[in-house]
Structure formats: structure tokens, C-alpha cells
Design an enzyme around this catalytic site. Sequence first.
Site, short mmCIF file in Angstrom:
data_model
loop_
_atom_site.label_atom_id
_atom_site.label_comp_id
_atom_site.label_asym_id
_atom_site.label_seq_id
_atom_site.Cartn_x
_atom_site.Cartn_y
_atom_site.Cartn_z
N HIS A 313 0.34 -1.15 0.05
CA HIS A 313 0.27 -0.15 -0.03
C HIS A 313 0.79 1.35 0.32
O HIS A 313 1.81 1.31 0.45
CB HIS A 313 -0.59 -0.04 1.67
CG HIS A 313 -2.23 1.26 1.31
ND1 HIS A 313 -2.09 2.34 1.03
CD2 HIS A 313 -3.34 0.61 0.53
CE1 HIS A 313 -3.31 2.81 0.82
NE2 HIS A 313 -4.39 1.92 0.20
N ASP A 371 -7.77 -5.47 -0.26
CA ASP A 371 -8.63 -6.31 -0.60
C ASP A 371 -8.12 -7.72 -0.89
O ASP A 371 -8.47 -8.20 -1.90
CB ASP A 371 -7.96 -5.53 -2.41
CG ASP A 371 -8.03 -4.56 -2.43
OD1 ASP A 371 -7.57 -3.56 -3.13
OD2 ASP A 371 -9.60 -4.58 -2.20
#
Length: 436
Positions: A313, A371
Amino acid sequence: MTPSEVKATLAFSDGSPTMELPIYKGSIGPDVIDIRKLYAQTGKFTYDPGFLSTASCNSTITYIDGDKGELLYRGYPIEQLAVSCDYLETCYLLLHGELPNASQKADFEHRVMHHTMVHEQMQHFLRGFRRDAHPMAVMTGLVGAMSAFYHDSTDINNPEHREIAAIRLIAKMPTLVAMAYKYTIGQPYIYPKNDLSYAGNFMRMMFATPCEDYHPNEVLVRAMDRIFTLHADHEQNASTSTVRLCGSSGTNPFAAIAAGVACLWGPAHGGANEACLNMLADIQNQGGVAKIGEFIKQVKDKNSGVKLMGFGHRVYKNYDPRAKLMRETCHEVLGELGLQNDPMFKLAMELEKIALEDEYFVARKLYPNVDFYSGIVQRAIGIPVPLFTAIFALARTVGWIAQLNEMIGDPEYKIGRPRQLFVGAVSRDVKPIGQR
Ligand code: SDX
């Protein structure tokens, strides 16, 4: 934002005059150096492709501490909102800045749940798509097409228009996503039922048919609602920045949100949940847990182009708090459905365990993000894989609207227009074609 006593001084080694740059403090998080006068005073731009060190705006909506793995919506920790509130309460919070009291909540729910139908002619847009069109292609078209139907709420500078457009978008996204799904499987659309909960209504529109109604399992409805909450907003991510930049031209809110849908589709962003489940399915088909080592080796080989989808991320350099909550939701849903031994979930947990012990991932601070588990729980609920990102778009619509409205409501906002470092051909003359 509060001016800091500390100033930044920009000095140049070629004797150009130094420049003092103000620094501003927020309520929490990194300070910012105000470079708005830099070009006018030095003739130079800053250079920050990908915006790794750039704050594009000041905001009061969502705060992320990537090192701590902290996510706050209007100051409330996501862990508390996901357990103590539902998605529509969270929508109210993101839009208005405070959690609703009982009467505000009832009024907001009533308004949203009485705008759930779309114009009957919207169905004609779907007929233009192939049945095997990706749902995100359909959604990009349908959301943009809403501009053609709701002329009474397209003036982004009119606060009343912004309010009704927000209600319409939040209310109609589930209907449009369910229609996109029904179209791909050749089933008739199911109209919304306004006496159901927001998530329950969505699941009924997805899974009911004219021949057989669908009575949502409350555990699954709660899980769906929580998935919406976990995806509702996330600071200035790629799709939110797209919505802000698009909206800064003064275009209507439906067009700006459609731009966000298009950006979210990418596998590096919202498309990662679909890509993650496809990755897990591939590993499963090639041998499951026994093949994890080989897969990790591929990921570490730069030339393979293989990434561990659902990991990493730009901001989180610790565990994404949403991934933890999503894993818990996985446990709940799989337990409710008697799928505790779901091989995909076991594979995901083993893959996470191995990755988190591997130096490659540890050194790069790569952790599971929102996700990684969301696909497993959606698949267990019965959501088809290609629809995962459309559901992410459904949930993120409120965040996009809140961020867009915050920008439009800021008296200082201007149309976004970045500059560049030009490294191309300098001026030259066109030669006649015979001399090229
Ligand atoms: C979302 O921004 C948001 O807030 C987004 C989001 C939201 O709610 O809006 O949180 C939603 O988009 C979550 C992210 C979903 N994407 C994925 O899961 C796709 C896989 N992840 C990567 O593509 C990547 O981690 C990004 C795109 C998410 C972040 O990329 P960055 O910040 O540009 O980091 P990078 O690509 O520069 O990576 C740094 C290093 C590189 O290695 P080196 O060149 O230093 O040797 O880490 C490696 C990368 O190769 N790396 C990965 C990896 N992610 C980064 N290696 C393997 N697998 C990965 N997933």
C-alpha cells in the site's frame, strides 16, 4: 490549518535568492510546506510523479496513519464504526461530519431508501453492452449516464443540488450494480424494495428472481454492510483524487463520480480484489498451499511481473486495519455457511503467514490491504468475482461525494492543473515529406 513557527528556507547553490516557505500544521499527521508561490518567485516547479510527498488539499474527512495502521473517518476509528454503526450511519458521518442521532438516522435512511429506483430508460443503456461486458465497463457508462437524467441536481456549485445528487448516487448505486450483474447472467432486473435495509435490498436485487424471492441471511447482510463501511472512504487515493480533479472543472457530480469509477477499476487500485481472488484461484489450481513457495519466488523475481495482489500500500506500512476487520468478517461468514474449511480462505491465511515472515515483504513493509480478504468473503456470500470492484465502487461513492463536496465548498479551490518537466524535442521546423 495552523501556521507553524518553523519556516522552510529554500537556498540555491547558484546564488539565486533564497526563499522562505511557510509550513502549516494539521490537527494530526505530517506538516505541509506551502509551495504555492514557488513558481512565481523562482520560476521552478516541484517534481513529484505519483505524488509520494504531495498534499493536494486540506481535508477534515479521513485520516490514515500508515505507520500505525490507523484509519479514522471524521475522527472515529474504523474498528468502532465497523462494529457499532451501519453503512448509512457512516455515509451520514462522511457527508455531514457527525454521526446522526436517532431521528437524523431515520430521516437519512428514509431519504436514501426512497430514491433507490433509477429512471426506467436507464435499462436501454445496458442493452448496448455485450452480455460478457465487465461490470465496471457497464458501471462507468451507467454512472456517467445519470447526468442525462437528473438535470435538477447537476449544478455542482448549488448546495441543494449537491445534497440531492449525493442522496441519488448513494441510493441508486446498489440498483445499478445489481442491474449490471443481472444483465450479464441474462436474468430480469429486480426492482428495489424500500422496506429492506440498504445491504439487504442490494442482496435481494442481486439474488432474487421473478420466480423466487430471496430472504437475506442476516449474518450475510451484516457482512455486506460492513464491507461497504470498510470501503467507504480512504483519504486522497487515486480514484478520490480523480474525482476531485474532474470535479474541479465544475462538471456535474455524476460525471465526476463516473471518472472515479473508471480509475478504481485498475488492478493497482480497486481492481486488486478481483485480481487477488484470481491469483488465489490460480495457486489453488496449481496445487494450493504446496505451491505457495514457488509463487512467492515468482513474486520476488522482478522479471516475472508477478505481484502478490492484495498486498502492499502506498500509505500503510503496517497492517491495513480494514484487512484485519475483513479477515474477521471472513471467519463469521464462512462459519455461518459451514465453510470453515474453505480451501481459498486457508490458502489466503497461509499465504499471508508465509509472506509476513519473508524478508522481501518485511523489508518493503508489504502487508495485506483491504483487497486481500474482501474477495474471499464476497465469493462466499455469492458475489461473482468480476463484480467485486463494482461493489467497491458502490461503497466508495459516498467517500467520493464527501471529498468532492468538501473541495467545492472550499472558497480557495481552483481548477486542478499540474505542470511538468518537459524533456521532449525543442522547437524545430517541419520538413517537406520528401525530406523526412
Ligand atoms: C487500494 O491508495 C489507497 O488508499 C487505495 C485503497 C483505497 O482504499 O482507496 O487502499 C485501495 O487500492 C489498495 C491497494 C490494492 N492494490 C493491490 O493490492 C495491488 C498490489 N499492490 C501493489 O501494486 C502496490 O503495493 C501498490 C500499488 C498498492 C502500492 O504501490 P507503491 O506505493 O507505488 O509502491 P511500489 O510499487 O513502489 O513498491 C515498493 C516496492 C517495490 O519493490 P522495489 O522496487 O523497492 O524492489 O515493493 C514492491 C515493489 O515491487 N511491491 C510489491 C507489491 N507491492 C509493492 N511486490 C510484490 N507484491 C506486491 N503487491
